[in-house]
Write a protein that holds these residues in place. Structure first.
Motif, PDB file in Angstrom:
ATOM      1  N   VAL A  27      -4.271   6.058   0.653  1.00 38.14           N
ATOM      2  CA  VAL A  27      -4.722   6.258   2.028  1.00 38.14           C
ATOM      3  C   VAL A  27      -5.207   4.993   2.721  1.00 38.14           C
ATOM      4  CG1 VAL A  27      -5.250   8.695   1.698  1.00 38.14           C
ATOM      5  CG2 VAL A  27      -7.028   6.993   1.287  1.00 38.14           C
ATOM      6  N   ASN A  28      -5.242   3.867   2.001  1.00 33.05           N
ATOM      7  CA  ASN A  28      -5.548   2.621   2.709  1.00 33.05           C
ATOM      8  C   ASN A  28      -4.327   1.705   2.609  1.00 33.05           C
ATOM      9  OD1 ASN A  28      -5.810   0.587   0.529  1.00 33.05           O
ATOM     10  ND2 ASN A  28      -7.595   1.791  -0.082  1.00 33.05           N
ATOM     11  N   LEU A  29      -4.240   0.766   3.516  1.00 39.08           N
ATOM     12  CA  LEU A  29      -3.035  -0.058   3.634  1.00 39.08           C
ATOM     13  C   LEU A  29      -2.738  -0.847   2.363  1.00 39.08           C
ATOM     14  CD1 LEU A  29      -0.687  -0.984   5.350  1.00 39.08           C
ATOM     15  CD2 LEU A  29      -2.185  -2.763   6.310  1.00 39.08           C
ATOM     16  N   SER A  30      -3.743  -1.425   1.747  1.00 41.54           N
ATOM     17  CA  SER A  30      -3.525  -2.218   0.540  1.00 41.54           C
ATOM     18  C   SER A  30      -2.918  -1.371  -0.579  1.00 41.54           C
ATOM     19  CB  SER A  30      -4.834  -2.847   0.072  1.00 41.54           C
ATOM     20  OG  SER A  30      -4.607  -3.623  -1.079  1.00 41.54           O
ATOM     21  N   ASP A  31      -3.497  -0.200  -0.820  1.00 35.61           N
ATOM     22  CA  ASP A  31      -2.958   0.683  -1.865  1.00 35.61           C
ATOM     23  C   ASP A  31      -1.558   1.165  -1.513  1.00 35.61           C
ATOM     24  OD1 ASP A  31      -5.312   0.418  -3.277  1.00 35.61           O
ATOM     25  OD2 ASP A  31      -6.101   2.383  -2.699  1.00 35.61           O
ATOM     26  N   MET A  36       4.181   0.888  -2.379  1.00 37.53           N
ATOM     27  CA  MET A  36       5.492   0.688  -1.773  1.00 37.53           C
ATOM     28  C   MET A  36       6.291  -0.368  -2.543  1.00 37.53           C
ATOM     29  SD  MET A  36       6.089   0.065   2.246  1.00 37.53           S
ATOM     30  CE  MET A  36       7.700  -0.107   2.950  1.00 37.53           C
ATOM     31  N   ILE A  37       5.631  -1.406  -2.977  1.00 36.71           N
ATOM     32  CA  ILE A  37       6.288  -2.433  -3.792  1.00 36.71           C
ATOM     33  C   ILE A  37       6.786  -1.817  -5.098  1.00 36.71           C
ATOM     34  CG2 ILE A  37       5.892  -4.533  -5.154  1.00 36.71           C
ATOM     35  CD1 ILE A  37       3.843  -5.318  -2.893  1.00 36.71           C
ATOM     36  N   ALA A  38       5.907  -1.095  -5.773  1.00 36.23           N
ATOM     37  CA  ALA A  38       6.271  -0.487  -7.060  1.00 36.23           C
ATOM     38  C   ALA A  38       7.393   0.540  -6.888  1.00 36.23           C
ATOM     39  CB  ALA A  38       5.048   0.168  -7.699  1.00 36.23           C
ATOM     40  N   TYR A  39       7.305   1.356  -5.847  1.00 35.76           N
ATOM     41  CA  TYR A  39       8.328   2.378  -5.634  1.00 35.76           C
ATOM     42  C   TYR A  39       9.667   1.739  -5.299  1.00 35.76           C
ATOM     43  CZ  TYR A  39      10.279   6.920  -4.610  1.00 35.76           C
ATOM     44  OH  TYR A  39      11.043   8.047  -4.651  1.00 35.76           O
ATOM     45  N   THR A  40       9.644   0.669  -4.515  1.00 35.18           N
ATOM     46  CA  THR A  40      10.883  -0.032  -4.183  1.00 35.18           C
ATOM     47  C   THR A  40      11.523  -0.618  -5.438  1.00 35.18           C
ATOM     48  OG1 THR A  40      10.040  -0.529  -1.974  1.00 35.18           O
ATOM     49  CG2 THR A  40      11.889  -1.850  -2.748  1.00 35.18           C
ATOM     50  N   GLU A  41      10.699  -1.121  -6.346  1.00 34.58           N
ATOM     51  CA  GLU A  41      11.234  -1.634  -7.615  1.00 34.58           C
ATOM     52  C   GLU A  41      11.880  -0.532  -8.440  1.00 34.58           C
ATOM     53  OE1 GLU A  41       7.732  -3.414  -9.323  1.00 34.58           O
ATOM     54  OE2 GLU A  41       8.136  -5.360  -8.385  1.00 34.58           O
ATOM     55  N   GLY A  70       7.923   7.937  -0.875  1.00 36.33           N
ATOM     56  CA  GLY A  70       7.513   7.707  -2.252  1.00 36.33           C
ATOM     57  C   GLY A  70       6.188   6.972  -2.340  1.00 36.33           C
ATOM     58  N   ALA A  71       5.993   5.989  -1.461  1.00 35.47           N
ATOM     59  CA  ALA A  71       4.767   5.193  -1.490  1.00 35.47           C
ATOM     60  C   ALA A  71       3.543   6.020  -1.132  1.00 35.47           C
ATOM     61  CB  ALA A  71       4.883   4.006  -0.541  1.00 35.47           C
ATOM     62  N   SER A  72       3.724   7.123  -0.429  1.00 38.40           N
ATOM     63  CA  SER A  72       2.580   7.940  -0.043  1.00 38.40           C
ATOM     64  C   SER A  72       1.999   8.683  -1.245  1.00 38.40           C
ATOM     65  CB  SER A  72       2.962   8.935   1.051  1.00 38.40           C
ATOM     66  OG  SER A  72       3.828   9.940   0.558  1.00 38.40           O
ATOM     67  N   ILE A  73       2.793   8.862  -2.321  1.00 36.94           N
ATOM     68  CA  ILE A  73       2.320   9.625  -3.472  1.00 36.94           C
ATOM     69  C   ILE A  73       2.409   8.866  -4.789  1.00 36.94           C
ATOM     70  CG2 ILE A  73       2.811  11.862  -2.432  1.00 36.94           C
ATOM     71  CD1 ILE A  73       5.395  11.918  -4.147  1.00 36.94           C
ATOM     72  N   TYR A  74       3.092   7.727  -4.805  1.00 41.93           N
ATOM     73  CA  TYR A  74       3.354   6.976  -6.027  1.00 41.93           C
ATOM     74  C   TYR A  74       2.088   6.252  -6.469  1.00 41.93           C
ATOM     75  CZ  TYR A  74       6.623   4.528  -9.164  1.00 41.93           C
ATOM     76  OH  TYR A  74       7.334   4.080 -10.253  1.00 41.93           O
TER      77      TYR A  74
END
Length: 75
Positions: A27-31, A36-41, A70-74
């Protein structure tokens, strides 16, 4: 997916965040960006497991939608 469809997705995505923030993992931009980086990988593995026949190395509006969702829940 067209650019216009992606814009509509983004509007709904934001609305979901605004109304269901407690259901989002990040819920915060950093997380969110870290996720998003991890999900893209890892997204090619998702496509392969779901037998979606999508090449993650060929970006499309649909790829961006999957990455954001994916980044919203990953974790």
């Amino acid at each position: 997916m067209t650019r216009i469809e992606f814009i509509k997705f983004l509007e709904e995505f934001k609305k979901d965040f605004d109304t269901n923030k407690s259901e989002w993992e990040n819920v915060n931009l950093s997380d969110f960006l870290e996720s998003m980086i991890a999900y893209t990988e890892d997204i090619q593995g998702f496509y392969d497991n779901m037998e979606m026949n999508i090449d993650a190395d060929k970006p499309t509006w649909e790829n961006f939608m999957h990455i954001l969702k994916g980044a919203s829940i990953y974790e």
